[in-house]
Enzyme design. Structure first.
Site, PDB file in Angstrom:
ATOM      1  N   GLY A 127       0.777  -1.200   0.118  1.00 42.78           N
ATOM      2  CA  GLY A 127      -0.054   0.040  -0.146  1.00 42.78           C
ATOM      3  C   GLY A 127       0.985   1.166   0.015  1.00 42.78           C
ATOM      4  O   GLY A 127       1.011   2.062   1.093  1.00 42.78           O
ATOM      5  N   THR A 161      -1.474  -4.479  -6.382  1.00 41.62           N
ATOM      6  CA  THR A 161      -1.066  -5.668  -7.306  1.00 41.62           C
ATOM      7  C   THR A 161      -1.637  -6.934  -6.557  1.00 41.62           C
ATOM      8  O   THR A 161      -1.143  -7.156  -5.292  1.00 41.62           O
ATOM      9  CB  THR A 161       0.284  -6.037  -7.620  1.00 41.62           C
ATOM     10  OG1 THR A 161       0.822  -4.716  -8.207  1.00 41.62           O
ATOM     11  CG2 THR A 161       0.572  -7.038  -8.599  1.00 41.62           C
ATOM     12  N   GLU A 245      18.467  -4.223  -0.834  1.00 41.43           N
ATOM     13  CA  GLU A 245      19.087  -4.904  -2.065  1.00 41.43           C
ATOM     14  C   GLU A 245      18.486  -6.036  -2.880  1.00 41.43           C
ATOM     15  O   GLU A 245      17.984  -6.847  -2.529  1.00 41.43           O
ATOM     16  CB  GLU A 245      20.525  -6.030  -1.306  1.00 41.43           C
ATOM     17  CG  GLU A 245      21.065  -6.840  -2.285  1.00 41.43           C
ATOM     18  CD  GLU A 245      21.910  -7.938  -1.509  1.00 41.43           C
ATOM     19  OE1 GLU A 245      21.898  -8.944  -2.327  1.00 41.43           O
ATOM     20  OE2 GLU A 245      22.373  -7.784  -0.529  1.00 41.43           O
ATOM     21  N   ASN A 379      11.153   4.532 -14.953  1.00 44.79           N
ATOM     22  CA  ASN A 379      12.416   4.617 -15.405  1.00 44.79           C
ATOM     23  C   ASN A 379      13.163   6.018 -15.343  1.00 44.79           C
ATOM     24  O   ASN A 379      14.449   6.281 -15.323  1.00 44.79           O
ATOM     25  CB  ASN A 379      12.669   3.798 -16.744  1.00 44.79           C
ATOM     26  CG  ASN A 379      12.460   2.414 -16.609  1.00 44.79           C
ATOM     27  OD1 ASN A 379      12.099   1.945 -15.800  1.00 44.79           O
ATOM     28  ND2 ASN A 379      12.860   1.595 -17.645  1.00 44.79           N
TER      29      ASN A 379
END
Lengths: 393, 387
Positions: A127, A161, A245, A379
């Site tokens: 969320g 999602t 990471e 991007n």
């Protein structure tokens, strides 16, 4: 210098391959390889299989149930999983909220939530995004007001999602609207989606799929103990989550599997009696994409190797995100072109297919994967990060 | 998997980097370029003294026995400084052919003449009608007594004008395009019948068109077996391509640095132009292009010992990427420098020229793409074999 895997790494790869061959149901692999959507049960099944094996939470410390893999081992696992057609693991619980709980959560939160992730008793959703707060995340508006030992939560999240399957959601909420900067006054809450006042509404994407949702919160009561860390310090945790990471961000394994699939089609599918691969314009484009993917793979391995040597990938993952998503989009673009006019029919999965059986998914997949350069920080946002963090502009 | 340099590779890199940083600034390079040879013979001698001219040659030739990684280290450093000395022609290409084809005392003598810097060599291979095809050889070698007679034309021979000796690829049998039937001859550049027309190239190097009319050489001029030079030639050219890819990596890296510095320093509308997002993203795109070239060059350089199919495909992939991503970096650099990028006096213009023109040496992106594509059509899968 040696770009090949050493003996130990090869042995590990064989072990992963063997496990996948034995435990990955063929029906699931077949669906994944053909870009078909998995049911909730199928997804849960595969997560449980890995959870039992101890291979699900690969980024976790061993004391919480992580396998203790090195960066190269993680890379090998992801690569082999993709090659075998294993479902991509849901990142929201295991890879996103879990590291935040492990680093900043209370003992009670660790004791309760982490084991349930390994057994998939909870399906987590993310969320973060709101209608007015996408890549500019800090402009989020969802409110949480403290009332005794509860917060009263009001507002909306979007692009959630697989939220239709989820029973838990982690949210960034505004707890101090008067804060001087928009990054301040934000808290990090774990919310039970079965609480009264939570409504999930499907958003159908342009490929006809129900993959994302909007979630509404109407006076939802959330216990204070469901807050991770301190009140109003949520931005710190959110950033930690985003920069956690992830050398897998390039999706090299998935792209390799997708390219292999496309190459198989190019070698077998004939138009006017000629195989696609024999058409120089098509073959050149395929070659170009393969070369590009080789570059992404080698860049990814260099970052993995740096991580192996103790370095922490920072802004390098922005390079990998851009390169990896662009090449994956190019593969799906060429796939769409490969099927020619059969890209046009838009047939429900349960209806009789039109054209070759690999054609139906081509155009929807192409449109669906436009999301890659938008989500997870567009991007363009990644380029802003590189500009600042690496180039110092 | 191990991406780190060995101690020896690290020492080599430090030496090359220090050398170009301390002694090869842009003005020095331009002065060397303007000289009659087109480079500094003094610098060449210094390369020799530092042992650099023996790096890729085998130990039994008196060299350092460097592989792809060592070649990459040297070339990348040279690329950063736009080195114009004939390292590729003399050491990489001719050095490999001598190493691969000559034997015994002869090999030791020839190799020594390269390593010491005493003799400079050029590879006379490509021909006017052959484009980038190194097997399109119409130059003939006819046996004549215990020697040979060579006739033919060679095009754009790198550093062919200043070379003391040429290695001439000639055909002893077969047709242009065949790899079989090629022979390699050592020819004194001043031999009777050798005519050279030297000229500068647009990227700051020099080359020559060479005609061989009734050139008589002795039997000892033949390197290796007659008609069997094809494999060694291909191997030399592969090393040459790796060298060029690594040189491009170094040049692109430096071009990115120069452009970045410029973005931070050049002001318009009262602010550094690097504060404009449109330009930031172009700069990031340049860096992504550089990363792709670096990655594939690295892979190609580490694949020198791999199986032939894999090796060829990786080397071709790297050269394709150099051609495409290199052009992108060069064009973007000029664009971001604006009018300054168009000036002969600015270093960036020379980086741009070298980076783009590297595509024209030893096969451009189309040529190498065709090689890569052939493997694809034959059903090879470079990626399946990777790592």
């Amino acid at each position: 210098m040696d770009i090949e895997y050493n003996d130990a790494e090869r042995a590990f790869r064989d072990e992963v391959r063997g496990f996948l061959a034995e435990n990955l149901p063929a029906t699931i692999a077949e669906k994944v390889n053909n870009y078909r959507r998995l049911s909730r049960d199928e997804t849960v099944h595969w997560h449980r299989v890995l959870g039992e094996k101890g291979w699900l939470a690969m980024h976790w410390p061993t004391e919480y149930g992580g396998p203790g893999w090195s960066p190269i081992q993680k890379h090998i696992f992801e690569e082999e999983s993709a090659a075998a057609g294993a479902p991509r693991l849901l990142p929201f619980g295991i890879n996103m909220v879990a590291p935040v709980i492990i680093k900043f959560g209370s003992q009670a939160q660790k004791d309760y939530y982490l084991p349930r992730m390994l057994t998939m008793d909870d399906w987590w959703a993310q969320g973060y995004s709101e209608p007015g707060a996408g890549s500019d995340l800090a402009s989020l508006k969802m409110r949480a007001e403290r009332q005794g030992d509860h917060y009263i939560v009001n507002g909306q999240k979007t692009w959630t999602t697989l939220g239709q399957h989820a029973n838990m959601i982690f949210c960034l909420v505004r707890t101090d609207p008067q804060a001087a900067k928009k990054q301040e006054g934000i808290s990090f809450l774990l919310i039970d989606m079965n609480s009264p006042g939570v409504t999930v509404r499907p958003l159908i994407t342009l490929d006809g799929e129900h993959e994302v949702n909007e979630v509404f919160f109407d006076n939802v009561e959330v216990p204070v103990e469901n807050r991770v860390g301190e009140e109003n310090k949520g931005w710190t945790y959110a950033k930690y989550l985003l920069t956690f990471e992830r050398t897998g961000i390039a999706g090299v394994g998935i792209s390799k599997a997708a390219l292999a699939h496309l190459k198989t089609i190019a070698h077998e599918y004939r138009i006017r009696g000629q195989r696609l691969i024999e058409q120089p314009a098509f073959a050149d484009r395929l070659a170009e994409i393969e070369i590009e993917l080789m570059a992404v793979e080698m860049t990814n391995l260099r970052v993995v190797a740096a991580a192996e040597a103790g370095g922490v990938p920072g802004a390098e993952s922005s390079f990998l995100k851009i390169m990896g998503t662009e090449v994956r989009q190019k593969i799906s673009d060429l796939y769409r072109e490969a099927v020619g006019p059969y890209a046009l029919p838009f047939i429900d999965e349960d209806d009789a297919p039109v054209g070759p059986d690999f054609a139906g998914v081509a155009a929807p997949t192409y449109f669906n994967l436009r999301k890659l350069s938008i989500f997870g920080g567009s991007n363009e946002i990644q380029k802003n990060i590189i500009s600042k963090a690496i180039l110092g502009l | 998997m191990d991406f780190s340099y060995s101690d020896e590779q690290r020492m080599l890199k430090d030496m090359v980097d220090r050398l170009v940083a301390e002694q090869y600034d842009f003005d020095t390079r331009e002065a060397a370029r303007a000289s009659s040879a087109g480079y500094s013979t003094q610098m060449w001698q210094q390369f020799a003294e530092l042992g650099l001219l023996g790096v890729p040659l085998s130990e039994d030739a008196g060299g350092f026995d460097g592989g792809g990684a060592e070649l990459m280290v040297v070339a990348e450093g040279f690329g950063r400084a736009l080195v114009v000395e004939p390292y590729l022609a003399s050491v990489v290409l001719c050095g490999h052919l001598i190493d691969a084809l000559a034997d015994g005392v002869h090999k030791a003598e020839l190799a020594e003449s390269i390593i010491s810097g005493e003799m400079r060599y050029a590879l006379a291979c490509h021909e006017p009608d052959g484009g980038y095809d190194p097997h399109w050889i119409a130059t003939t070698a006819r046996a004549d007594g215990d020697g040979y007679v060579l006739d033919g034309s060679k095009a754009v021979v790198a550093h062919g004008d200043s070379a003391d000796r040429l290695i001439v690829i000639a055909r002893s049998s077969g047709e242009p395009g065949d790899r079989d039937g090629l022979s390699a001859f050592l020819v004194d550049a001043s031999a009777q019948g050798v005519a050279r027309r030297g000229y500068p190239t647009i990227d700051g190097h020099r080359a020559a068109d060479i005609t061989l009319a009734n050139v008589r050489v002795g039997g000892d001029a033949l390197l290796g077996e007659a008609r069997q030079a094809g494999a060694a030639l291909d191997a030399a050219l592969e090393r040459g391509v790796i060298y060029l890819c690594a040189e491009a990596t170094g040049a692109m890296d430096r071009a990115c640095e120069l452009t970045l510095e410029y973005l931070k320093q050049r002001k318009q509308f009262g602010v550094p132009i690097g504060s404009f997002q449109a330009l930031q993203h172009r700069m990031v795109d340049m860096r992504i292009a550089l990363e792709k070239v670096r990655a594939l060059t690295f892979w190609a350089a580490c694949s020198l010992e791999s199986a032939p199919d894999e090796r060829r495909q990786r080397i071709a992939a790297a050269k394709v990427m150099v051609g495409r991503a290199g052009r992108q970096v060069a064009e973007e650099a000029i664009q971001l420098f604006g009018g300054m990028g168009m000036m002969e006096e600015s270093a960036i213009a020379h980086y741009a020229k070298r980076i783009v023109m590297i595509d024209h040496w030893l096969g451009d992106h189309r040529w190498h793409m065709a090689a890569f594509r052939r493997a694809l059509v034959d059903g090879d899968n470079a990626l399946a074999n990777a790592a």
